[in-house]
Design an enzyme around this catalytic site. Structure first.
Site, PDB file in Angstrom:
ATOM      1  N   LYS A 116      60.119  41.327-118.379  1.00  0.00           N
ATOM      2  CA  LYS A 116      59.213  40.310-117.837  1.00  0.00           C
ATOM      3  C   LYS A 116      57.753  40.555-118.224  1.00  0.00           C
ATOM      4  O   LYS A 116      56.993  39.616-118.434  1.00  0.00           O
ATOM      5  CB  LYS A 116      59.376  40.231-116.320  1.00  0.00           C
ATOM      6  CG  LYS A 116      60.656  39.526-115.887  1.00  0.00           C
ATOM      7  CD  LYS A 116      60.714  39.353-114.384  1.00  0.00           C
ATOM      8  CE  LYS A 116      61.877  38.468-113.968  1.00  0.00           C
ATOM      9  NZ  LYS A 116      63.172  38.980-114.382  1.00  0.00           N
ATOM     10  N   GLU A 275      61.964  29.012-118.154  1.00  0.00           N
ATOM     11  CA  GLU A 275      61.751  28.658-116.749  1.00  0.00           C
ATOM     12  C   GLU A 275      60.256  28.617-116.430  1.00  0.00           C
ATOM     13  O   GLU A 275      59.499  29.500-116.843  1.00  0.00           O
ATOM     14  CB  GLU A 275      62.446  29.671-115.841  1.00  0.00           C
ATOM     15  CG  GLU A 275      63.954  29.713-116.040  1.00  0.00           C
ATOM     16  CD  GLU A 275      64.680  30.441-114.926  1.00  0.00           C
ATOM     17  OE1 GLU A 275      64.012  31.075-114.081  1.00  0.00           O
ATOM     18  OE2 GLU A 275      65.925  30.369-114.903  1.00  0.00           O
ATOM     19  N   GLU A 288      59.990  32.985-117.007  1.00  0.00           N
ATOM     20  CA  GLU A 288      60.812  33.847-117.852  1.00  0.00           C
ATOM     21  C   GLU A 288      61.663  32.977-118.758  1.00  0.00           C
ATOM     22  O   GLU A 288      61.761  31.762-118.562  1.00  0.00           O
ATOM     23  CB  GLU A 288      61.711  34.746-116.998  1.00  0.00           C
ATOM     24  CG  GLU A 288      62.702  33.996-116.119  1.00  0.00           C
ATOM     25  CD  GLU A 288      63.534  34.923-115.255  1.00  0.00           C
ATOM     26  OE1 GLU A 288      63.740  36.080-115.656  1.00  0.00           O
ATOM     27  OE2 GLU A 288      63.982  34.482-114.182  1.00  0.00           O
ATOM     28  N   PHE A 348      76.361  32.210 -94.314  1.00  0.00           N
ATOM     29  CA  PHE A 348      76.772  32.216 -95.727  1.00  0.00           C
ATOM     30  C   PHE A 348      77.467  33.511 -96.143  1.00  0.00           C
ATOM     31  O   PHE A 348      77.356  33.948 -97.284  1.00  0.00           O
ATOM     32  CB  PHE A 348      75.584  31.925 -96.645  1.00  0.00           C
ATOM     33  CG  PHE A 348      74.965  30.580 -96.406  1.00  0.00           C
ATOM     34  CD1 PHE A 348      75.424  29.469 -97.092  1.00  0.00           C
ATOM     35  CD2 PHE A 348      73.952  30.409 -95.480  1.00  0.00           C
ATOM     36  CE1 PHE A 348      74.880  28.211 -96.854  1.00  0.00           C
ATOM     37  CE2 PHE A 348      73.399  29.157 -95.230  1.00  0.00           C
ATOM     38  CZ  PHE A 348      73.861  28.056 -95.927  1.00  0.00           C
TER      39      PHE A 348
END
Length: 677
Positions: A116, A275, A288, A348
């Site tokens: 990154k 992105e 990224e 979840f």
């Protein structure tokens, strides 16, 4: 063109690649772990190779085994799919060195975009907008605070090797920057064996929008418009759509051109995604580059008509892109919902087990097939009777719709979700329905904080919007009437004791702890063969298309078509689900309903002195012993399921009386792990 390719992946993406390969007349090789011996991708491929045990680190992540499988089967190329080894520079290089073609970017492009910090510097050089920040590794928490002050709060503290939400913190003040740096660095070291951390400006009300790019070996690069991926839960995408309802044509063009410039800067050859984070003023900044195919690639295929997997294979074979930027169209609107094996009503938690029923909605589009102007597509790697194992991610399927515009696409998606039958494991279908029915989603006015803002306490049954909740009562009454008619038609009934069909009923709607709701219902025959059902003061004309025992029910209600789901639970209860809302109803005579009120409520056993497994999973650690005293917040056990580690802690001070499960045990949901004195 290749004669045979190997797919170094599993599940729906392996099946997706196989479909395009078959279209191109290419033979396919599947690889599988012992847990996937009977998986759909193995069944679809022309041949298959066993890699090893179920854990991915012993099978799908072992590069040498995959290269050996290529040599053994004569596969000339490898498609890595997404996840696993798809963005590993070492794997791409090893494949190339073995004389096998990697169906993806060159290893040096993966390397350039995989870090990154380095990728941000490269983006700056390519004149791509980047977020203000400090792009070199930060050495201490004190330095992190100084930098955060210079950049200006709020800031994002990010691990250089991070991903999937790991190694990421947002700080709004000095204290949060200090603590965030420390925890971010530790998390990065444990998850990625790389503790480098950097800081950048946090964009408020951000949207996550990505540009799809395609490059070939001849220097051609194009962008295929954008995908809106702002509906996320804990940094994991939930719903994706193309195009974005937010950005202007000018912003779209500027983002696309910058994405192409970055791809050219790293000599990109394949499908990839750049992105961006986009502010509420349409300012956009590079986040990224994902040097692989994305999970959400089908929405781009829908609006452009381009098979991205086919283009990846053709580019890898040395072909030029068959189109230029001006040739790429933007037709209609596409939405994708990720259907995951998780229980939205239990925070979840992952849900594993056998798919007792798996009936996707009727489809009119197929991966690798022609794209109609409107339609429904399901990409999956499972089938009815198959297993959702605990070792891999939780995705069951991807549901994709293509509509004429955004409202049409939303309506088609909601109807398709109504007809998606999954039994045996829990799924997030009710949550997806609720999101699509939310007024703010309908307007397109949302950002990456949408789910956290609107569901701060998690997802609950009362969070599901529905235009007419009584419709579910109507459907339950109609189904019960159909069952009564069937019972009345059974031969051999004693005179005077046969089933009698009356019109007055009471629908008993199940509530918590025996607090049921009683709703008077009248059910009669209507002219034309349908039913006339009265709930309260409202009349419903219902034409029901449903067979006894079927999971799906259809028909029309007051002239409007519908699809819903019906199942028998607990012997006497009928479960009805529509638009994410679900009720359990018992439709009985008014007298039976009155008698039911007199029945005492049988409370479930008190399990407060037990530590229960919140999900099915593998017990990877038990941190205490029998007789040990523990304090609130102390670590008790660790359960691993679907690539996630869940740490269970003590909710209060106490003493462990006995251990009921040992390390290495496979646990069922609510299985006791230990008992407290």
């Amino acid at each position: 063109m290749f004669k045979k390719i190997l797919i170094a992946n599993r599940g729906e993406i392996a099946c997706r690649v196989i479909k395009t390969a078959k279209k191109l007349g290419i033979k396919t090789v599947a690889v599988y772990s012992e847990a996937d011996r009977d998986a759909l991708h193995v069944e679809l491929a022309d041949e298959s190779v066993l890699l090893g045990p179920a854990p991915s680190r012993e099978s799908y992540l072992v590069a040498d085994k995959i290269i050996e499988a290529c040599k053994k089967t004569g596969a000339e190329a490898v498609h890595p799919g997404y996840g696993f080894l798809s963005e590993k520079e070492d794997f791409a290089r090893k494949v190339e060195e073995a004389g096998i073609v990697f169906i993806g970017p060159k290893h040096y492009s993966i390397a350039a975009m995989g870090d990154k910090i380095a990728s941000k510097k490269l983006a700056n050089e390519a004149k791509v907008n980047t977020i203000p920040g400090y792009n070199d590794p930060i050495e201490s928490a004190e330095q992190a605070v100084r930098i955060a002050k210079d950049v200006g709060y709020p800031v994002m503290i990010k691990a250089s090797a991070g991903g999937g939400g790991k190694g990421l913190r947002v700080a709004f003040n000095d204290k949060e920057a200090f603590e965030g740096f420390t925890s971010c660095r530790n998390e990065a070291k444990n998850s990625f064996a790389d503790d480098r951390v950097f800081i950048e400006k946090f964009v408020e009300e951000p949207r996550h929008i990505e540009i799809q790019v395609l490059g070939d070996a001849h220097g051609n690069v194009v962008y295929l418009h954008e995908r809106e991926c702002s509906i996320q839960r804990r940094h994991q995408k939930v719903i994706e759509e193309a195009p974005s309802p937010f950005i202007s044509e000018a912003t779209r063009k500027a983002m696309g051109e910058q994405a192409v410039a970055l791809a050219k800067a790293v000599k990109y050859q394949s499908a990839g995604t750049v992105e961006f984070v986009v502010g509420k003023d349409q300012s956009f900044y590079f986040l990224e580059m994902n040097t692989r195919l994305q999970v959400e690639h089908p929405v781009t295929e829908c609006i452009t008509g381009i098979d991205l997997v086919e283009q990846m294979i053709r580019v890898a074979a040395g072909e030029k892109l068959p189109f230029k930027q001006g040739d790429i169209k933007k037709n209609g609107w596409a939405i994708e919902c990720r259907i995951n094996a998780e229980d939205p009503f239990r925070n979840f938690l992952p849900s594993t087990g056998r798919l007792v029923q798996f009936q996707p909605p009727p489809t009119s589009m197929e991966a690798a097939g022609p794209i109609p102007d409107v339609g429904v597509r399901v990409d999956t790697g499972v089938e009815e009777g198959g297993e959702i194992p605990m070792f891999y991610d939780s995705m069951i399927a991807k549901l994709i719709v293509h509509g004429s515009d955004r409202n049409d696409a939303i309506a088609r998606m909601r109807e398709a979700l109504n007809g998606f039958v999954i039994r045996g494991v829990s799924s997030n279908v009710p949550f997806q329905s609720a999101l699509l029915g939310h007024p703010k989603f309908a307007t397109g006015n949302f950002n990456t904080g949408f789910i956290a803002e609107h569901y701060p306490k998690g997802f609950r049954a009362e969070d599901v919007p529905h235009d007419d909740p009584d419709f579910l009562v109507v459907l339950a009454a109609a189904v019960s009437r159909r069952q009564l008619e069937h019972a009345a038609g059974i031969s051999g009934q004693l005179p005077g004791h046969g089933a009698v069909i009356r019109e007055a009923f009471t629908a008993v709607i199940k509530g918590e702890e025996g607090r049921h709701r009683h709703v008077p219902v009248s059910v009669g025959k209507a002219d034309g063969g349908g039913l006339e059902i009265v709930v309260g003061e409202r009349r419903y004309a219902l034409a029901l298309d449903w067979k006894l025992g079927a999971a799906r029910a259809g028909g029309t209600c007051n002239g409007q078509p519908f699809t819903a789901q019906v199942e028998r639970t607990g012997g006497v209860w009928t479960r009805v689900a529509h638009m994410g809302l679900r009720i359990d109803a018992m439709v009985v005579s008014p007298r039976a309903a009155e008698l039911l009120k007199l029945m005492p409520f049988k409370a479930p056993p008190d399990m407060s002195r037990f530590l229960l497994s919140p999900m099915p999973g593998l017990l990877v650690d038990v941190a205490v012993q029998a007789g040990q005293q523990v304090q609130a917040g102390e670590r008790l056990a660790v359960i691993e399921a679907m690539k996630m580690e869940n740490i269970l802690v003590a909710v209060s001070d106490g003493t462990v009386a006995e251990l009921l499960a040992t390390k290495g045990a496979s646990l069922a949901v609510d299985q006791p792990i230990m008992r407290f004195a």
